[in-house]
Enzyme design. Structure first.
Site, PDB file in Angstrom:
ATOM      1  N   ASP A  26       0.845  -1.196   0.000  1.00  0.00           N
ATOM      2  CA  ASP A  26       0.000   0.000   0.000  1.00  0.00           C
ATOM      3  C   ASP A  26       0.879   1.244   0.000  1.00  0.00           C
ATOM      4  O   ASP A  26       1.808   1.342   0.816  1.00  0.00           O
ATOM      5  CB  ASP A  26      -0.854   0.053   1.282  1.00  0.00           C
ATOM      6  CG  ASP A  26      -2.111  -0.807   1.197  1.00  0.00           C
ATOM      7  OD1 ASP A  26      -2.295  -1.498   0.184  1.00  0.00           O
ATOM      8  OD2 ASP A  26      -2.898  -0.774   2.162  1.00  0.00           O
ATOM      9  N   LYS A  83      -8.145   0.809  -5.390  1.00  0.00           N
ATOM     10  CA  LYS A  83      -9.339   0.245  -4.751  1.00  0.00           C
ATOM     11  C   LYS A  83     -10.612   0.977  -5.163  1.00  0.00           C
ATOM     12  O   LYS A  83     -10.640   2.215  -5.206  1.00  0.00           O
ATOM     13  CB  LYS A  83      -9.213   0.358  -3.222  1.00  0.00           C
ATOM     14  CG  LYS A  83      -8.181  -0.582  -2.599  1.00  0.00           C
ATOM     15  CD  LYS A  83      -8.183  -0.420  -1.092  1.00  0.00           C
ATOM     16  CE  LYS A  83      -7.008  -1.115  -0.417  1.00  0.00           C
ATOM     17  NZ  LYS A  83      -7.104  -2.583  -0.432  1.00  0.00           N
ATOM     18  N   GLY A 155      -5.341  -2.856   8.638  1.00  0.00           N
ATOM     19  CA  GLY A 155      -5.062  -1.674   9.453  1.00  0.00           C
ATOM     20  C   GLY A 155      -4.892  -1.959  10.922  1.00  0.00           C
ATOM     21  O   GLY A 155      -4.932  -1.048  11.741  1.00  0.00           O
ATOM     22  N   ARG A 167      -6.163 -20.268   6.712  1.00  0.00           N
ATOM     23  CA  ARG A 167      -6.377 -21.634   7.218  1.00  0.00           C
ATOM     24  C   ARG A 167      -7.776 -22.136   6.874  1.00  0.00           C
ATOM     25  O   ARG A 167      -7.971 -23.294   6.539  1.00  0.00           O
ATOM     26  CB  ARG A 167      -6.187 -21.680   8.737  1.00  0.00           C
ATOM     27  CG  ARG A 167      -4.741 -21.741   9.186  1.00  0.00           C
ATOM     28  CD  ARG A 167      -4.680 -22.045  10.676  1.00  0.00           C
ATOM     29  NE  ARG A 167      -3.334 -22.026  11.187  1.00  0.00           N
ATOM     30  CZ  ARG A 167      -2.483 -23.062  11.143  1.00  0.00           C
ATOM     31  NH1 ARG A 167      -2.859 -24.204  10.586  1.00  0.00           N
ATOM     32  NH2 ARG A 167      -1.279 -22.963  11.643  1.00  0.00           N
ATOM     33  N   GLY A 216      -3.081  -7.175   8.221  1.00  0.00           N
ATOM     34  CA  GLY A 216      -2.397  -7.329   9.500  1.00  0.00           C
ATOM     35  C   GLY A 216      -0.972  -7.822   9.400  1.00  0.00           C
ATOM     36  O   GLY A 216      -0.320  -8.022  10.427  1.00  0.00           O
ATOM     37  N   GLY A 237      -0.242  -3.679   3.934  1.00  0.00           N
ATOM     38  CA  GLY A 237      -0.925  -2.395   3.882  1.00  0.00           C
ATOM     39  C   GLY A 237      -0.213  -1.393   4.750  1.00  0.00           C
ATOM     40  O   GLY A 237       0.837  -0.852   4.400  1.00  0.00           O
ATOM     41  N   SER A 238      -0.763  -1.176   5.933  1.00  0.00           N
ATOM     42  CA  SER A 238      -0.213  -0.170   6.842  1.00  0.00           C
ATOM     43  C   SER A 238       1.133  -0.594   7.416  1.00  0.00           C
ATOM     44  O   SER A 238       1.875   0.230   7.925  1.00  0.00           O
ATOM     45  CB  SER A 238      -1.209   0.044   7.986  1.00  0.00           C
ATOM     46  OG  SER A 238      -2.531   0.054   7.486  1.00  0.00           O
TER      47      SER A 238
END
Lengths: 296, 215
Positions: A26, A83, A155, A167, A216, A237-238
């Site tokens: 990101d 996005k 996030g 999983r 995450g 991402g973050s």
């Protein structure tokens, strides 16, 4: 000679095949896009706010400003994704007109339609969509998604939801593989997915499209774990640009994704990266703030 | 390790007699697709990420993927020099898309600081067709592989802008742009036979591997 054909399933799914074993990052500015490309990202996701900021600032999150997307496309030569809100087919039309390489119909933005997703077959540009389980993945593929990413909880910097979703998808595929044909009809009903796609997964033992993990991932070890759990690649991402040293962390996550099964490499690249993103435990998030539950 | 979605055996359908040892560069990209095609054709396939793994093969495929990432990882993990030496030493190498870029002596529109391994006397332009919206599939006439056309998929692919004296073009688009080349034991295509079920390029490449082993 046949006439060259663009936008076919093979061409759309093909780009995802070429991204495998890689890290998609990101970025919110051209400068971040440059750092990502220099660190070895296979693609960047252009957006105005990373999920951690969307989460902390609240409000309606929408498609990014076309100027920002243009500036990021101009800055890098690796593929650029962007996005659109779930169900917002006009945002998707705009992104296609901007010539992005992949459209992410994403739960990270505020949904535009609480019933329908975008008819992705109607587009020349390929789509990636999120999924928390096999049925959701197959519904998105049925709508034309050419790539799936498990959702995780974007996030947060908490990888537990990403673990749960990859999983879950793996175990549901394993169950299909063990079923007889008559059982697969019932499985299709229970998964709320088309029988033909359920049969294909049962026969091949994998999704018909590439499967990345997202949501995450914050450390090289997180990325390597997702790869060991069967991911074809990783979205971060973050986790990179909310950390203390984005350049070093981005390069480290790339190396750990390639050498995911070699703990000595993962150990070596994990040294001295500075602060990881602060993070929020998913269990501390009230249900309305859980993005993974968006999508139907 | 837990159940892996990608753990299908690389040597499914492997004949009893071991074929030539062929590696697939596995730093990033669609290396498993190449491994499956090569295994189907009887090669003894392994994935190559380290110098010692490269030393154990009689031929190498560099897959599709992101050339700038492969280059960076090859240099970081000490594989660039061994790869260059192997190519200079005559190791048969087949590169598709990013792999063609890696094999080109000169690369245009590379990212800052990007290096190639070289070996093919060609100038290759990266992302020559534009964005993913311009990616396409088409049929190509390739006389070297027989009368039946080759169905070719181009994914943000490169083209060969000029072919030097040492290299030979194998295929061109209708507009004349070169998209497949060969030079001695090196083979490069802008497109991806590994994802279309087209095996003739891999067979042609294995022919080079076997000829070198016999010779």
């Amino acid at each position: 000679m046949t006439v060259p054909e663009t936008g076919s399933s093979r061409v759309k799914r093909g780009l995802a095949e070429m991204l495998k074993g890689g890290v998609i990052m990101d970025v919110v500015t051209p400068e971040q896009a440059r750092i990502a490309e220099d660190a070895g990202a296979v693609a960047v996701m252009a957006l105005e706010r990373v999920p951690a900021d969307i989460r902390s600032q609240g409000g309606v999150a929408r498609m990014s400003d076309p100027d920002l997307i243009d500036a990021i496309i101009a800055e890098v030569s690796i593929p650029v994704m962007a996005k659109a809100r779930i169900g917002h087919f006009v945002e998707a039309q705009v992104l296609q007109a901007l010539d992005v390489d992949y459209i992410d119909e994403s739960e990270v933005l505020s949904p535009a339609d609480y019933v329908n997703h975008i008819d992705k077959w109607a587009f020349n540009t390929p789509f990636v969509c999120g999924a928390t389980n096999l049925g959701e993945a197959l519904r998105r593929i049925n709508e034309g998604a050419a790539m799936i990413r498990s959702k995780g909880e974007a996030g947060t910097g908490d990888v537990s939801e990403a673990t749960k979703h990859i999983r879950k998808i793996s175990s549901e595929i394993n169950v299909l593989r063990s079923m007889t044909k008559d059982e697969l009809y019932v499985a299709a009903k229970e998964l709320q997915a088309p029988y033909e796609l359920v049969l294909e997964v049962a026969e091949t033992g994998k999704l018909p499209v590439v499967l990345f993990v997202a949501g995450g991932v914050a450390t090289p070890a997180d990325a390597a774990m997702m790869m060991q759990l069967g991911a074809d690649g990783v979205f971060v991402g973050s986790g990179i640009f909310k950390s203390g040293n984005p350049e070093a962390r981005a390069a480290a996550v790339v190396k750990a994704t390639t050498f995911y099964d070699d703990p000595s490499v993962v150990a070596a690249v994990s040294r001295g990266l500075g602060e990881a993103m602060v993070g929020i435990n998913v269990s501390d998030l009230a249900a309305p703030h859980r993005l993974a539950e968006r999508g139907w | 390790m837990t159940t892996n979605l990608r753990s299908e055996s690389l040597d499914a359908g492997h004949p009893a007699e071991a074929g030539p040892r062929v590696g697939v560069l596995a730093l990033q990209g669609d290396f498993r697709e190449h491994a499956h095609v090569l295994a189907k054709l009887g090669a003894d396939v392994s994935l190559v990420r380290r110098p010692e793994e490269l030393a154990a093969v009689d031929g190498l495929v560099i897959p599709g993927g992101e050339s700038s990432v492969m280059d960076k990882l090859a240099r970081t993990f000490g594989l660039q020099e061994p790869l260059k030496r192997a190519i200079e030493g005559g190791l048969p190498v087949y590169g598709t898309c990013a792999g063609l870029i890696m094999l080109a002596d000169t690369v245009l529109d590379a990212i800052a600081g990007q290096q190639s391994l070289g070996g093919l006397d060609v100038v290759v332009r990266r992302n020559a067709f534009g964005s993913q919206n311009q990616s396409f599939e088409t049929d190509l006439a390739i006389p070297a592989l027989g009368d039946r056309p080759v169905h070719a998929v181009f994914i943000r692919g490169p083209v060969v802008e000029s072919v030097g004296a040492a290299a030979t073009p194998l295929a061109t688009l209708d507009d004349g742009r070169v998209v497949a080349v060969e030079q001695g034991n090196l083979l490069g295509t802008s497109f991806h036979p590994e994802i279309t079920g087209e095996h003739r390029f891999h067979e042609y490449f294995l022919g080079k591997v076997l000829a070198r082993l016999d010779g």
